[in-house]
Design an enzyme around this catalytic site. Structure first.
Site, PDB file in Angstrom:
ATOM      1  N   SER A 259       0.736 -10.472   2.643  1.00 17.80           N
ATOM      2  CA  SER A 259      -0.221 -10.186   3.804  1.00 17.80           C
ATOM      3  C   SER A 259      -1.852 -10.408   2.944  1.00 17.80           C
ATOM      4  CB  SER A 259      -0.224  -8.755   4.426  1.00 17.80           C
ATOM      5  OG  SER A 259      -0.471  -7.891   5.334  1.00 17.80           O
TER       6      SER A 259
ATOM      7  N   ASP B  48       4.938  -8.829   8.988  1.00 17.11           N
ATOM      8  CA  ASP B  48       4.481  -9.157   8.094  1.00 17.11           C
ATOM      9  C   ASP B  48       5.381  -8.171   6.610  1.00 17.11           C
ATOM     10  OD1 ASP B  48       2.768  -6.808   5.758  1.00 17.11           O
ATOM     11  OD2 ASP B  48       1.212  -6.717   7.023  1.00 17.11           O
TER      12      ASP B  48
END
Length: 258
Positions: free
Chosen positions: A48, A160
């Protein structure tokens, strides 16, 4: 620059940068300390926000340039509203931004070996990205569900990487390094958070950290004092907290590097 050029460091260092939204600015503070100490980085793994910063370092961007870009960009540069059954924000702009910044680099083009993590929507399993477009992989790694729509790769949908491996220590170990330095943006708190958002953030942070196993697996674990902060917006104080945490652990790291 944090490039593999040091002649005094004999052991290979793998750097692991966790996800953490705006807390990612703390990674910059830690990188400033490493650069000042002339520490060489031989492999990088990120998730991320950590994937965004890690990709830039791997591409040869200086910590100063990364800092300038981080202070300059905001959500309007990275995201746009979209109509989708799987979310209401698209990160196509983030991918475009990373492509422009990194010169449409592939993983093979990078100056330092780099991997980042995405999560398979259907299985929940992590996928380690190490080939193809760096910008597309970073976009996948940062696509927080259910707000940001998934991105496709090889006919599958990914979101993610924090939901399956927010601190990819083992994948970086497998890149042939001797020492691992993990920077975990989600740590422990010394008191109850002041409001619901900070409370929810703290609990989620614990879940994301443990999704990758024991963070103490790393040779050196750095945890900036962010647990009682709010990650809802960019704050320059996060950089300072990252610096402080890395400076505290620097003697331990230098000892490990021999």
């Amino acid at each position: 620059m944090l490039m593999p050029s040091s002649t005094t460091q004999t052991k290979r260092l793998g750097l692991i940068l966790s996800g953490g939204a705006a807390f990612g600015l703390a990674h910059i503070g830690a990188l400033q300390v490493l650069e000042e100490a002339d520490v060489r980085i031989d492999a990088i793994g990120g998730t991320s926000a950590g994937a965004m910063i890690g990709a830039a370092i791997a591409a040869g961007k200086s910590v100063r340039e990364i800092t300038q870009v981080a202070y300059r960009i905001n959500w309007l540069h990275m995201a746009r509203p979209t109509l989708s059954r799987y979310g209401f924000i698209s990160f196509r702009k983030l991918e475009s931004l990373m492509n422009d910044w990194l010169g449409h680099a592939t993983f093979a083009d990078l100056k330092i070996p780099f991997i980042c993590v995405g999560t398979d929507v259907l299985t929940g399993e992590p996928r380690i990205f190490s080939q193809g477009s760096v910008a597309h992989a970073v976009r996948i790694s940062a696509s927080v569900p259910p707000i940001i729509v998934p991105a496709q790769e090889d006919g599958r949908y990914y979101v993610d990487g924090g939901f399956s491996n927010n601190l990819p220590i083992q994948p970086v170990e497998e890149m042939g390094v001797d020492v691992t330095l993990a920077i975990n943006l989600f740590g422990k708190a010394s008191r109850m958070p002041r409001n619901y958002i900070a409370y929810a953030q703290l609990i989620l942070g614990h879940m994301l950290t443990r999704s990758a196993g024991d963070p103490n697996r790393a040779t050196v674990l750095v945890t900036p004092n962010l647990a009682e902060q709010l990650a809802g917006w960019f704050r320059r104080s996060y950089v300072d907290l990252g610096r402080e945490a890395m400076q505290e652990k620097l003697p331990e790291l230098m000892a490990a590097l021999g």
